[in-house]
Design a protein around this motif. Sequence first.
Motif, mmCIF file in Angstrom:
data_model
loop_
_atom_site.group_PDB
_atom_site.id
_atom_site.type_symbol
_atom_site.label_atom_id
_atom_site.label_comp_id
_atom_site.label_asym_id
_atom_site.label_seq_id
_atom_site.Cartn_x
_atom_site.Cartn_y
_atom_site.Cartn_z
ATOM 1 N N THR A 199 0.834 -1.206 0.000
ATOM 2 C CA THR A 199 0.000 0.000 0.000
ATOM 3 C C THR A 199 0.865 1.252 0.000
ATOM 4 O OG1 THR A 199 -1.627 -1.270 1.263
ATOM 5 C CG2 THR A 199 -1.969 1.091 1.116
ATOM 6 N N GLN A 200 1.984 1.224 0.736
ATOM 7 C CA GLN A 200 2.923 2.351 0.693
ATOM 8 C C GLN A 200 3.442 2.551 -0.729
ATOM 9 O OE1 GLN A 200 3.613 4.538 2.877
ATOM 10 N NE2 GLN A 200 3.809 3.737 4.942
ATOM 11 N N ASN A 201 3.726 1.461 -1.418
ATOM 12 C CA ASN A 201 4.176 1.566 -2.813
ATOM 13 C C ASN A 201 3.092 2.190 -3.691
ATOM 14 O OD1 ASN A 201 6.802 0.869 -3.729
ATOM 15 N ND2 ASN A 201 6.480 -1.244 -3.135
ATOM 16 N N ASN A 202 1.843 1.732 -3.525
ATOM 17 C CA ASN A 202 0.734 2.302 -4.295
ATOM 18 C C ASN A 202 0.607 3.802 -4.032
ATOM 19 O OD1 ASN A 202 0.082 -0.207 -5.346
ATOM 20 N ND2 ASN A 202 -1.544 -0.603 -3.863
ATOM 21 N N LEU A 203 0.727 4.168 -2.752
ATOM 22 C CA LEU A 203 0.616 5.575 -2.377
ATOM 23 C C LEU A 203 1.759 6.378 -3.001
ATOM 24 C CD1 LEU A 203 -0.801 7.747 -0.696
ATOM 25 C CD2 LEU A 203 0.521 6.985 1.294
ATOM 26 N N GLY A 204 2.979 5.839 -2.945
ATOM 27 C CA GLY A 204 4.125 6.536 -3.529
ATOM 28 C C GLY A 204 3.987 6.725 -5.030
ATOM 29 N N GLN A 205 3.524 5.691 -5.720
ATOM 30 C CA GLN A 205 3.360 5.804 -7.170
ATOM 31 C C GLN A 205 2.291 6.826 -7.530
ATOM 32 O OE1 GLN A 205 2.652 1.684 -8.011
ATOM 33 N NE2 GLN A 205 4.821 1.189 -8.178
ATOM 34 N N CYS A 224 7.303 7.618 0.917
ATOM 35 C CA CYS A 224 6.477 6.404 0.887
ATOM 36 C C CYS A 224 7.291 5.191 0.462
ATOM 37 C CB CYS A 224 5.301 6.584 -0.079
ATOM 38 S SG CYS A 224 3.996 7.644 0.559
ATOM 39 N N PHE A 225 8.125 5.339 -0.568
ATOM 40 C CA PHE A 225 8.929 4.208 -1.020
ATOM 41 C C PHE A 225 9.943 3.797 0.057
ATOM 42 C CE2 PHE A 225 8.044 5.985 -5.462
ATOM 43 C CZ PHE A 225 6.988 5.109 -5.666
ATOM 44 N N GLY A 226 10.469 4.778 0.783
ATOM 45 C CA GLY A 226 11.369 4.458 1.884
ATOM 46 C C GLY A 226 10.661 3.685 2.981
ATOM 47 N N GLU A 227 9.438 4.108 3.312
ATOM 48 C CA GLU A 227 8.652 3.384 4.305
ATOM 49 C C GLU A 227 8.350 1.971 3.827
ATOM 50 O OE1 GLU A 227 7.512 4.108 7.364
ATOM 51 O OE2 GLU A 227 8.695 5.949 7.334
ATOM 52 N N ALA A 228 8.033 1.814 2.538
ATOM 53 C CA ALA A 228 7.719 0.484 1.997
ATOM 54 C C ALA A 228 8.899 -0.460 2.155
ATOM 55 C CB ALA A 228 7.318 0.591 0.531
#
Length: 286
Positions: free
Chosen positions: A191-197, A213-217
């Motif tokens: 979901t973090q990846n989806n949010l980042g994209q 977001c990608f860092g959190e993912a």
Amino acid sequence: ESRVRAVQGDAVGAVGLAREALALSAPALAERPGDREAALERLRQQLILAEALRGVRDGTAERERLLRERITGFELLAATDRRPDLTRQNSFDARRSLIRLLQDSKRFDEVEKLYAEAFDQLAALLQTEPVNRTYRWELAGQRNNFGYYLTDTAGKPKEGLVEYRSAVEIYQRLATDFKNDRVILTELARTQNNLGQTYQASNPPRYAEAVACFGEAARDRGADARTSGSVEDFEAIAGAMTNQGVAHGFAGSVPEGEATSQRLIERCEESGRPARQQLAFARRAL
């Protein structure tokens, strides 16, 4: 036999047999209308027929009817079941299948209405059982799926961001309550990846938020990929780091992007895991 026929490519034969099986389940339910096992058997036969109808060109309307009947049937069972959360999970699964069918049919207004009904149902359940893991998990998944639908299909990225953020918050609370649960961490990272994209594709692009977001993912998927975690963990971390490196570059932070990509290349080269594809992505990002 119906499922064997379906695997063999005989869709018409599979549907015919599934219809016969569904008809055979009706007398037991008529004789014992309150019998749980008879009701479950009919719901199982409805699922087999719904699956078989996927291979038939004109089977959409019948499949939709079966899925709606399954949602209602499981909800009725849940009202008297000793483990209503497990029964309702089947209802949630049927609802997801119906949403996919409506999306494929481009009936987008009905899709959004069905999601709204799902959120209302889950909110009501969580009012009575606020720490129920099944309901919280389902709500997070539905929010993530709705975010993807709004962003990818409906062309509403701003609304999609709201849903993704809501899903992330729920997954984060689950991760706090159920520490070291890799299934929860996996979905949180996705979901973090989806949010980042979505941040990255915004107009104008919001690269700083995407990088975060990608860092959190990457962090959500666990510790150092060289020494721990599964192959799937490694691939997820690699994907998140690749996205983060590219986002840094788009944001004009070339040194940070270069450093992120270089770290990933080193991890891929040092890892004993199958990392060729991730290594290629990292080099391309660099």
